[in-house]
Design a protein around this motif. Structure first.
Motif, PDB file in Angstrom:
ATOM      1  N   PRO A  74       0.830  -1.215   0.000  1.00 42.68           N
ATOM      2  CA  PRO A  74       0.000   0.000   0.000  1.00 42.68           C
ATOM      3  C   PRO A  74       0.858   1.257   0.000  1.00 42.68           C
ATOM      4  CG  PRO A  74       0.037  -0.992   2.188  1.00 42.68           C
ATOM      5  CD  PRO A  74       0.725  -1.959   1.271  1.00 42.68           C
ATOM      6  N   GLY A  75       0.275   2.348  -0.502  1.00 45.92           N
ATOM      7  CA  GLY A  75       0.976   3.628  -0.510  1.00 45.92           C
ATOM      8  C   GLY A  75       1.068   4.199   0.899  1.00 45.92           C
ATOM      9  N   PRO A  76       1.650   5.386   1.006  1.00 45.53           N
ATOM     10  CA  PRO A  76       2.039   6.277  -0.092  1.00 45.53           C
ATOM     11  C   PRO A  76       3.341   5.844  -0.766  1.00 45.53           C
ATOM     12  CG  PRO A  76       2.544   7.290   2.012  1.00 45.53           C
ATOM     13  CD  PRO A  76       1.810   6.025   2.325  1.00 45.53           C
ATOM     14  N   ALA A 102       8.970   3.460  -1.713  1.00 42.88           N
ATOM     15  CA  ALA A 102       7.934   3.557  -0.683  1.00 42.88           C
ATOM     16  C   ALA A 102       8.452   2.960   0.605  1.00 42.88           C
ATOM     17  CB  ALA A 102       6.662   2.833  -1.124  1.00 42.88           C
ATOM     18  N   HIS A 103       8.068   3.565   1.727  1.00 43.41           N
ATOM     19  CA  HIS A 103       8.399   3.042   3.054  1.00 43.41           C
ATOM     20  C   HIS A 103       9.907   2.795   3.197  1.00 43.41           C
ATOM     21  CE1 HIS A 103       4.096   2.661   3.265  1.00 43.41           C
ATOM     22  NE2 HIS A 103       4.095   1.792   2.275  1.00 43.41           N
ATOM     23  N   GLY A 104      10.704   3.684   2.625  1.00 41.05           N
ATOM     24  CA  GLY A 104      12.154   3.613   2.780  1.00 41.05           C
ATOM     25  C   GLY A 104      12.863   2.660   1.841  1.00 41.05           C
ATOM     26  N   SER A 105      12.148   2.047   0.885  1.00 38.49           N
ATOM     27  CA  SER A 105      12.764   1.064  -0.004  1.00 38.49           C
ATOM     28  C   SER A 105      12.487   1.389  -1.465  1.00 38.49           C
ATOM     29  CB  SER A 105      12.245  -0.348   0.298  1.00 38.49           C
ATOM     30  OG  SER A 105      12.578  -0.733   1.621  1.00 38.49           O
ATOM     31  N   LEU A 106      13.449   1.074  -2.298  1.00 35.77           N
ATOM     32  CA  LEU A 106      13.259   1.204  -3.735  1.00 35.77           C
ATOM     33  C   LEU A 106      12.255   0.156  -4.206  1.00 35.77           C
ATOM     34  CD1 LEU A 106      14.259   2.539  -6.423  1.00 35.77           C
ATOM     35  CD2 LEU A 106      15.870   0.622  -6.588  1.00 35.77           C
ATOM     36  N   TYR A 114       4.219  12.414  -4.556  1.00 37.61           N
ATOM     37  CA  TYR A 114       4.130  11.541  -3.385  1.00 37.61           C
ATOM     38  C   TYR A 114       2.661  11.384  -3.062  1.00 37.61           C
ATOM     39  CZ  TYR A 114       5.288   9.529   1.190  1.00 37.61           C
ATOM     40  OH  TYR A 114       5.425   8.694   2.278  1.00 37.61           O
ATOM     41  N   GLY A 115       2.136  10.196  -3.301  1.00 41.02           N
ATOM     42  CA  GLY A 115       0.717   9.985  -3.101  1.00 41.02           C
ATOM     43  C   GLY A 115       0.394   8.520  -2.901  1.00 41.02           C
ATOM     44  N   MET A 116      -0.858   8.229  -2.786  1.00 36.07           N
ATOM     45  CA  MET A 116      -1.279   6.866  -2.500  1.00 36.07           C
ATOM     46  C   MET A 116      -1.073   5.922  -3.687  1.00 36.07           C
ATOM     47  SD  MET A 116      -2.083   6.782   0.608  1.00 36.07           S
ATOM     48  CE  MET A 116      -2.921   5.199   0.711  1.00 36.07           C
ATOM     49  N   LEU A 117      -1.128   6.460  -4.912  1.00 30.70           N
ATOM     50  CA  LEU A 117      -0.912   5.641  -6.101  1.00 30.70           C
ATOM     51  C   LEU A 117       0.351   6.076  -6.830  1.00 30.70           C
ATOM     52  CD1 LEU A 117      -4.487   5.368  -7.705  1.00 30.70           C
ATOM     53  CD2 LEU A 117      -3.383   3.845  -6.045  1.00 30.70           C
ATOM     54  N   PRO A 118       1.084   5.149  -7.420  1.00 31.94           N
ATOM     55  CA  PRO A 118       2.248   5.524  -8.220  1.00 31.94           C
ATOM     56  C   PRO A 118       1.812   6.211  -9.508  1.00 31.94           C
ATOM     57  CG  PRO A 118       1.825   3.173  -8.440  1.00 31.94           C
ATOM     58  CD  PRO A 118       0.886   3.680  -7.375  1.00 31.94           C
ATOM     59  N   VAL A 140     -11.082   6.659  -5.763  1.00 34.81           N
ATOM     60  CA  VAL A 140     -10.517   5.307  -5.742  1.00 34.81           C
ATOM     61  C   VAL A 140     -10.423   4.800  -4.306  1.00 34.81           C
ATOM     62  CG1 VAL A 140      -9.156   5.728  -7.834  1.00 34.81           C
ATOM     63  CG2 VAL A 140      -8.123   6.110  -5.589  1.00 34.81           C
ATOM     64  N   GLY A 141     -10.380   3.455  -4.194  1.00 32.91           N
ATOM     65  CA  GLY A 141     -10.142   2.795  -2.921  1.00 32.91           C
ATOM     66  C   GLY A 141      -8.882   1.960  -3.001  1.00 32.91           C
TER      67      GLY A 141
END
Length: 365
Positions: free
Chosen positions: A13-15, A79-83, A100-104, A299-300
């Motif tokens: 999941p994002g962000p 995301a979350h500190g990882s490539l 920087y958002g919930m979807l790439p 979107v969900g």
């Protein structure tokens, strides 16, 4: 075009941070220019609440495509500190960007991969081996198979060998088997030949019927030495392939035109596209280029959680959703998550309502 290469973007999941950066090396001091561009994007990410570890994961990759000469770019996602994913782009992005958002923001990467045509380039050249009496002649054979245009900056499978001139008739049989295998296994649609006129002509004469429609002989047979990190015959392939669609895409567009003639309300426009993706009914998502869709979607968390309004998602029983300003990001996630293909067509060749449409797996009528 298949979208499985995007799977890593949706595994968590994002962000998520999405960066597109011009990393061209056709100018003086490219490393400094790239660093200046990246610093601007870095500030933008941090200003939009991206965490430091995620920004550092991107920074570690910025400019690492330095072995690729000429104009190009990078698409980097973390995301979350990882490539999550990093790709070298055959062209610089239209503009540097960092979201920087919930979807790439996957649409610019996807469009750079189109038309995604499998090809092979084969060169055959005479070379003289030094020795007594002036030496002997050999034939130098080089071949490269890839997908256009992404393999412009990440050359595909490459082979190189030399053989005595007198061994060429047997080598022809071996090479033709390799090319037929490439057509069968990888769907190669174009095989571009260049080099020694005698060798190239004998290869074409011996080719089986399966290859006849794919073979293209260049009039200029001189040896091409690609720039570092660039594809063999890049300039020639650009002329031959840039305005072409893969055979599979042509068939899908023909099928779409048939559906549009019968049921335009089900296959064309943003409302029809969203409805088809919701129901996993879309076989292929079709975009006009350039992409111009002037609206937001809701979107969900799942690929099929998309709608024209929040009220629609509430009616579906969803309680967690958000307004997504990047319509392309939402549509691409839905297409990838429902195993739909993607085709991009110039707007002046096939104008679409709202610039988007779908080929349906079934019409339900």
């Amino acid at each position: 075009m298949k979208l499985q290469f995007l799977t890593p973007l949706y595994a968590h999941p994002g962000p998520i941070a999405s960066v597109y950066l011009d990393t061209s090396r056709d100018l003086d001091g490219p490393d400094r220019a790239i660093d200046v561009r990246w610093r601007t994007l870095r500030k933008s990410l941090l200003a939009h609440d991206a965490d430091e570890p995620t920004v550092r994961a991107i920074e570690d990759v910025v400019g690492t495509d330095r072995e690729v000469a000429g104009r190009h770019g990078q698409a980097i996602f973390a995301a979350h500190g990882s490539l999550v994913l990093a790709e070298t782009l055959p062209e610089p992005p239209a503009r540097d960007s960092a979201l920087y958002g919930m979807l790439p923001d996957a649409l610019p990467l996807v469009l750079q991969r189109t038309p995604d045509i499998p090809y092979a380039a084969v060169g055959i050249h005479r070379v003289r081996i030094a020795g007594p009496g002036g030496g002997e002649e050999e034939l130098e054979l080089e071949s490269e198979a890839g997908r256009w245009p992404m393999n412009r900056v990440g050359p595909g499978e490459y082979s190189h060998r030399r053989i005595p001139v007198e061994a060429w008739p047997k080598e022809v049989d071996r090479l033709l088997v390799e090319l037929v295998d490439g057509v069968d296994a990888n769907g190669i649609e174009m095989i571009v030949l260049f080099g020694d006129p005698w060798a190239v002509s004998s290869l074409m004469r011996a080719a089986p019927p399966k290859l006849h429609g794919a073979l293209v002989k260049l009039k200029d047979g001189h040896h091409r030495q690609p720039e570092p990190g660039r594809a063999l015959l890049e300039d020639e392939l650009r002329i031959l392939l840039d305005d072409r669609l893969p055979d599979h895409d042509k068939k899908q567009l023909d099928a779409f035109l048939g559906q549009r003639a019968r049921h335009p309300e089900y296959v064309e426009g943003i409302a029809a596209t969203v409805a088809a993706l919701q129901r996993r009914q879309a076989q292929t998502l079709i975009f006009n280029q350039p992409v111009e869709i002037d609206r937001h979607l809701w979107v969900g968390t799942a690929p099929t959680h998309l709608a024209l309004s929040g009220e629609d998602l509430i009616a579906f029983g969803l309680h967690y959703f958000w307004e997504e300003p990047a319509v392309g990001a939402a549509l691409i996630r839905a297409a990838a998550g429902t195993e739909a293909d993607l085709i991009a067509v110039p707007r002046d060749e096939l104008p679409l309502e709202n610039g988007v449409a779908v080929l349906l797996r079934y019409t339900g009528t």
